[in-house]
Design a protein around this motif. Structure first.
Motif, mmCIF file in Angstrom:
data_model
loop_
_atom_site.group_PDB
_atom_site.id
_atom_site.type_symbol
_atom_site.label_atom_id
_atom_site.label_comp_id
_atom_site.label_asym_id
_atom_site.label_seq_id
_atom_site.Cartn_x
_atom_site.Cartn_y
_atom_site.Cartn_z
ATOM 1 N N ASN A 169 0.851 -1.191 0.000
ATOM 2 C CA ASN A 169 0.000 0.000 0.000
ATOM 3 C C ASN A 169 0.882 1.233 0.000
ATOM 4 N N ILE A 170 0.552 2.150 -0.885
ATOM 5 C CA ILE A 170 1.405 3.340 -1.025
ATOM 6 C C ILE A 170 0.560 4.615 -1.061
ATOM 7 N N CYS A 171 1.221 5.718 -0.760
ATOM 8 C CA CYS A 171 0.572 7.038 -0.789
ATOM 9 C C CYS A 171 1.548 8.007 -1.433
ATOM 10 N N ASP A 172 1.014 8.904 -2.242
ATOM 11 C CA ASP A 172 1.909 9.838 -2.931
ATOM 12 C C ASP A 172 2.186 11.116 -2.131
ATOM 13 N N GLN A 173 1.551 11.273 -0.952
ATOM 14 C CA GLN A 173 1.715 12.556 -0.261
ATOM 15 C C GLN A 173 3.128 12.768 0.276
ATOM 16 N N PRO A 174 3.793 11.758 0.887
ATOM 17 C CA PRO A 174 5.192 11.991 1.260
ATOM 18 C C PRO A 174 6.042 12.391 0.043
#
Ligand code: NAD
Ligand code: G6P
Ligand code: MN
Length: 450
Positions: A169-174
């Motif tokens: 699971n990944i998030c682009d905000q960082p």
């Protein structure tokens, strides 16, 4: 260099054209053999799919490309990567997630607070189905998931498929934040070696090392305190995102130890942020009138013209590039460093073992090799533990069909706090989400009528 077979689930997403452009830009570092896009919405899929045909004809003619709404065509034995970005219930339900809490005096946001709770309760079922569909054909394909609320999805999927080591699971905000730091410091963000800890949409950068091992975070903090904070791509951002980024200065003034994820504004200043939100026109309305309209109109225009050369359909480079460089690092065992969501298991020493935390990891063909961050100070530990308890109870409410756990979850959330508000919001969200959520039952006796 072996080329890979890729499936995009949620091919009709507003973020897909940007991802497709990144696929073209990175075709030498992440060559693709067969690319399929799957969506449940035929109309959305067709518009983006026809745009893709024109784009690939011009920029990637050797690619074997298909789009479909037929699962049989999409899920195959020879898949290597599945990129997932689906939104159960679409923007119609996002609008409700944001408006219902706001009408009852609580933050209305798609991934934070009751809105994130409602979205999470909808996403889990489709995400479980997706994992089952992929695994029915192949145990080997990597599932890289963007679907929100990523914290809740990650926790649920981790519990339901505990042995599956190929779901990330990944998030682009960082990544958005690192690029924004790069612009402020006038440095290439790819050179940064960040230390980060927290939960998804609930974390902090503690250090930002450069290629010589110098920590740039103190200098960056001073720059933010004296000059404010803007996203790297501020020229293309809607006002609500500029407002969100500008709150970072206030967070750093109050809590200067680390640099916060922008989503912390909702938890640290719920009253102040709520005042800025309009219950009649929320982010979902802004997206429908802006990004969604622009993306679909532009894709139709490109398909009509038969060329994508002048097209400006991409609205954020970080999103598409990030999932591709993550895939590249896994596919070719590069071991590059990324901030991703993983089971804690001691990474943050004084947080629960089973929390899904967000930390820096080296990504290899054998999976993520994360870096531990040791013990964190009491303030951050306290905040994270409360938020993790909320996330855990949300997933348990889903799995057990428990109204009582749902009520506990919302009461624990810092955007709600009041148990009576939690109950009002929960009851309204249950009504709005009929057919999407499991039925929630209470084990407690009904309150006596007076
Ligand atoms: P969107 O509604 O434009 O796109 C989602 C698409 O998924 C729609 O075309 C919809 O028809 C499709 N879909 C819904 N259920 C599906 C299913 N079961 N199978 C296949 N397709 C399905 O939404 P969007 O704003 O473009 O966002 C897409 C997703 O990506 C959302 O979950 C969003 O929260 C997420 N996202 C996450 C990050 C992150 O940092 N993790 C960043 C950006 C977007
Ligand atoms: C950031 C977050 C994503 C979220 C997106 C929402 O990139 O990391 O998790 O989906 O913002 O953006 P939107 O423009 O749809 O409000
Ligand atoms: Mn995110």
């Amino acid at each position: 260099m072996r080329a890979h077979n890729v499936l995009i689930v949620g091919g009709g997403s507003t973020w897909t054209p940007g991802l497709l452009k990144s696929i073209c830009a990175r075709k030498n570092s992440f060559p693709i053999n067969r690319l399929v896009m799957l969506d449940i919405n035929e109309e959305r899929q067709k518009i983006i799919g026809e745009y893709a045909k024109v784009l690939f004809q011009e920029e990637y003619p050797e690619l074997d490309f298909h789009y479909t709404t037929n699962k049989e065509e999409a899920f195959r034995e020879d898949l290597d990567f599945v990129f997932v970005q689906m939104r159960t219930g679409g923007y119609t339900m996002r609008e409700k997630d944001e408006k219902i809490p706001l009408q009852l005096g609580v933050i209305g946001q798609e991934t934070c607070g009751p809105g994130g709770f409602a979205y999470g309760m909808r996403s889990i079922r489709d995400m479980v189905q997706l994992v089952e569909d992929v695994r029915a054909k192949t145990k080997d394909a990597w599932i890289l998931n963007y679907t929100n609320p990523a914290a809740i999805v990650a926790d649920a999927i981790g519990r339901i498929f505990p042995e599956d080591k190929r779901i990330l699971n990944i998030c682009d905000q960082p990544e958005n934040l690192l690029r924004s730091y790069g612009r402020i410091l006038d440095k290439d963000p790819r050179e940064f070696d960040p230390v980060y800890f927290g939960l998804n949409h609930f974390g902090w950068f503690t250090n930002l090392y450069d290629e010589n091992g110098n920590d740039l975070l103190p200098e960056l903090r001073e720059k933010i305190l004296s000059g404010g904070f803007r996203p790297v791509d501020y020229e293309q951002r809607d006002q609500s995102w500029l407002d969100t980024y500008s709150m970072v200065e206030q967070i750093v003034q109050d809590f200067p130890d680390y640099l916060p994820n922008t989503y912390l504004q909702y938890y640290l200043y719920p009253d102040k942020v709520k005042q800025k939100l309009d219950p009649d026109f929320t982010r979902a309305n802004e997206v429908m009138a802006g990004r969604e309209k622009r993306v679909f109109e532009e894709c139709e225009r490109v398909a009509e013209m038969g060329t994508s050369q002048e097209s400006k359909v991409v609205h954020n480079d970080a999103h598409g590039e990030f999932i591709l460089v993550v895939a590249e690092s896994i596919a070719y065992n590069k071991g590059s460093h990324f901030i991703v969501i993983l089971k804690n298991e001691g990474l943050v020493e004084n947080l629960p073992e089973d929390a899904m935390v967000e930390v820096t990891a080296s990504l290899t063909a054998n999976g993520p090799r994360p870096y531990s961050v040791g013990k964190i100070p009491t303030f951050y530990k306290g905040l994270i533990e409360g938020q993790f308890a909320y996330e855990k109870l949300t997933v348990e409410a889903y799995l057990e069909g428990s109204y009582d756990k749902a009520l506990q979850a919302l009461t624990l959330n810092r955007t709600v706090v009041s148990a009576s508000k939690a109950r009002d919001v929960l009851d309204a969200l249950i009504e709005a989400n009929r057919g999407y959520w499991p039925e929630l039952r209470s084990e407690r006796p009904a309150p006596a009528l007076v």
